[in-house]
Scaffold this motif. Structure first.
Motif, PDB file in Angstrom:
ATOM      1  N   GLY A 147       9.905 -10.574 -16.181  1.00  0.00           N
ATOM      2  CA  GLY A 147      10.965  -9.591 -16.258  1.00  0.00           C
ATOM      3  C   GLY A 147      12.270 -10.188 -16.710  1.00  0.00           C
ATOM      4  O   GLY A 147      12.313 -11.130 -17.478  1.00  0.00           O
ATOM      5  N   LEU A 148      13.339  -9.635 -16.201  1.00  0.00           N
ATOM      6  CA  LEU A 148      14.685  -9.984 -16.589  1.00  0.00           C
ATOM      7  C   LEU A 148      15.292 -11.018 -15.664  1.00  0.00           C
ATOM      8  O   LEU A 148      14.918 -11.120 -14.507  1.00  0.00           O
ATOM      9  N   THR A 149      16.264 -11.708 -16.175  1.00  0.00           N
ATOM     10  CA  THR A 149      17.159 -12.467 -15.331  1.00  0.00           C
ATOM     11  C   THR A 149      18.263 -11.489 -14.959  1.00  0.00           C
ATOM     12  O   THR A 149      18.657 -10.671 -15.770  1.00  0.00           O
ATOM     13  N   PHE A 176      18.265  -6.049 -13.639  1.00  0.00           N
ATOM     14  CA  PHE A 176      17.585  -7.033 -12.802  1.00  0.00           C
ATOM     15  C   PHE A 176      16.115  -6.665 -12.658  1.00  0.00           C
ATOM     16  O   PHE A 176      15.711  -5.534 -12.913  1.00  0.00           O
ATOM     17  N   THR A 177      15.324  -7.643 -12.249  1.00  0.00           N
ATOM     18  CA  THR A 177      13.925  -7.420 -11.913  1.00  0.00           C
ATOM     19  C   THR A 177      13.802  -7.522 -10.406  1.00  0.00           C
ATOM     20  O   THR A 177      14.374  -8.417  -9.789  1.00  0.00           O
ATOM     21  N   THR A 178      13.077  -6.580  -9.821  1.00  0.00           N
ATOM     22  CA  THR A 178      12.883  -6.615  -8.378  1.00  0.00           C
ATOM     23  C   THR A 178      11.398  -6.651  -8.069  1.00  0.00           C
ATOM     24  O   THR A 178      10.593  -6.042  -8.770  1.00  0.00           O
ATOM     25  N   LEU A 179      11.037  -7.382  -7.039  1.00  0.00           N
ATOM     26  CA  LEU A 179       9.660  -7.497  -6.582  1.00  0.00           C
ATOM     27  C   LEU A 179       9.559  -6.826  -5.218  1.00  0.00           C
ATOM     28  O   LEU A 179      10.352  -7.116  -4.318  1.00  0.00           O
ATOM     29  N   VAL A 180       8.611  -5.914  -5.075  1.00  0.00           N
ATOM     30  CA  VAL A 180       8.414  -5.174  -3.834  1.00  0.00           C
ATOM     31  C   VAL A 180       7.072  -5.592  -3.233  1.00  0.00           C
ATOM     32  O   VAL A 180       6.059  -5.571  -3.927  1.00  0.00           O
ATOM     33  N   HIS A 181       7.078  -5.980  -1.943  1.00  0.00           N
ATOM     34  CA  HIS A 181       5.863  -6.433  -1.257  1.00  0.00           C
ATOM     35  C   HIS A 181       5.471  -5.475  -0.143  1.00  0.00           C
ATOM     36  O   HIS A 181       6.311  -5.039   0.624  1.00  0.00           O
ATOM     37  N   ALA A 194       6.342  -5.114  -9.389  1.00  0.00           N
ATOM     38  CA  ALA A 194       7.623  -5.586  -9.922  1.00  0.00           C
ATOM     39  C   ALA A 194       8.162  -4.559 -10.903  1.00  0.00           C
ATOM     40  O   ALA A 194       7.392  -3.951 -11.670  1.00  0.00           O
ATOM     41  N   PHE A 195       9.472  -4.361 -10.883  1.00  0.00           N
ATOM     42  CA  PHE A 195      10.121  -3.368 -11.739  1.00  0.00           C
ATOM     43  C   PHE A 195      11.363  -3.959 -12.388  1.00  0.00           C
ATOM     44  O   PHE A 195      12.102  -4.708 -11.748  1.00  0.00           O
ATOM     45  N   ASN A 196      11.594  -3.607 -13.643  1.00  0.00           N
ATOM     46  CA  ASN A 196      12.878  -3.872 -14.277  1.00  0.00           C
ATOM     47  C   ASN A 196      13.758  -2.671 -13.977  1.00  0.00           C
ATOM     48  O   ASN A 196      13.323  -1.520 -14.111  1.00  0.00           O
ATOM     49  N   VAL A 203       6.802  -3.689 -14.421  1.00  0.00           N
ATOM     50  CA  VAL A 203       6.377  -4.808 -15.257  1.00  0.00           C
ATOM     51  C   VAL A 203       5.110  -5.460 -14.709  1.00  0.00           C
ATOM     52  O   VAL A 203       4.434  -6.187 -15.429  1.00  0.00           O
ATOM     53  N   ASP A 204       4.781  -5.181 -13.444  1.00  0.00           N
ATOM     54  CA  ASP A 204       3.556  -5.702 -12.850  1.00  0.00           C
ATOM     55  C   ASP A 204       3.261  -4.882 -11.592  1.00  0.00           C
ATOM     56  O   ASP A 204       4.183  -4.439 -10.911  1.00  0.00           O
TER      57      ASP A 204
END
Length: 168
Positions: free
Chosen positions: A2-4, A18-23, A39-41, A63-64
């Motif tokens: 993803g993004l920085t 930003f890219t965020t990861l959700v668990h 994961a999302f942008n 993104v994933d």
């Protein structure tokens, strides 16, 4: 993946990417911990409309995504504007459900924020935040709340003023 994280601010507009990861996490009957993630942008565009109003448009794309999650939906979006500020959703979310890893469509919504106490010759800075929550429709994950929810706080990042006449 993803993004920085990037953030730009100008006199009348700002952009946060930003890219965020959700668990999601759970224990099975034997006590074994299982996790799933997505994961999302995320893009947040902020524009000052006039001396007392600014708009925000948030756009999200996956993104994933773990297949076990099934369809994943945006559960809520909150971007508080404090102090002395009222927010109104001007457009609701377009299709904010993604059916799997190959579903890469964009979802977006818009909010209007209004400074509630403008006084001639003054300005005020507003604290901003981005708070998101997602949910899964898979029978094994749908009753679980993600263990980490995306949050970003931006302090004094939007300024409304009633000082100078500046054309929009």
């Amino acid at each position: 993946m993803g993004l920085t994280q990037t953030y730009t601010v100008e006199r009348r507009e700002g952009c946060l990417a930003f890219t965020t990861l959700v668990h999601w996490t759970k224990k099975d009957a034997d006590g074994v911990v299982e996790t799933a993630s997505a994961a999302f942008n995320v893009f947040v565009e902020t524009k000052t409309v006039n001396t007392a109003t600014f708009t925000e448009r948030m756009s999200i794309v996956p993104v994933d995504m773990d297949v076990a999650l099934g369809a994943v939906s945006l559960d809520y979006w909150d971007t508080p504007c404090t102090p002395d500020c009222d927010a109104t959703y001007t457009t609701n979310w377009s299709d904010a459900t993604w059916t799997g890893l190959l579903d890469r469509h964009w979802a977006s919504a818009t909010k209007a924020n209004t400074w509630t106490a403008p006084t001639t010759g003054t300005s005020q800075k507003f604290d901003r935040g981005v708070f998101l929550s997602f949910k899964s429709d898979s029978p094994e994950w749908q009753s679980l709340i993600p263990v980490d929810k995306p949050e970003i706080s931006l302090f004094n990042q939007v300024r409304c003023d009633n000082v100078a006449l500046v054309q929009n």
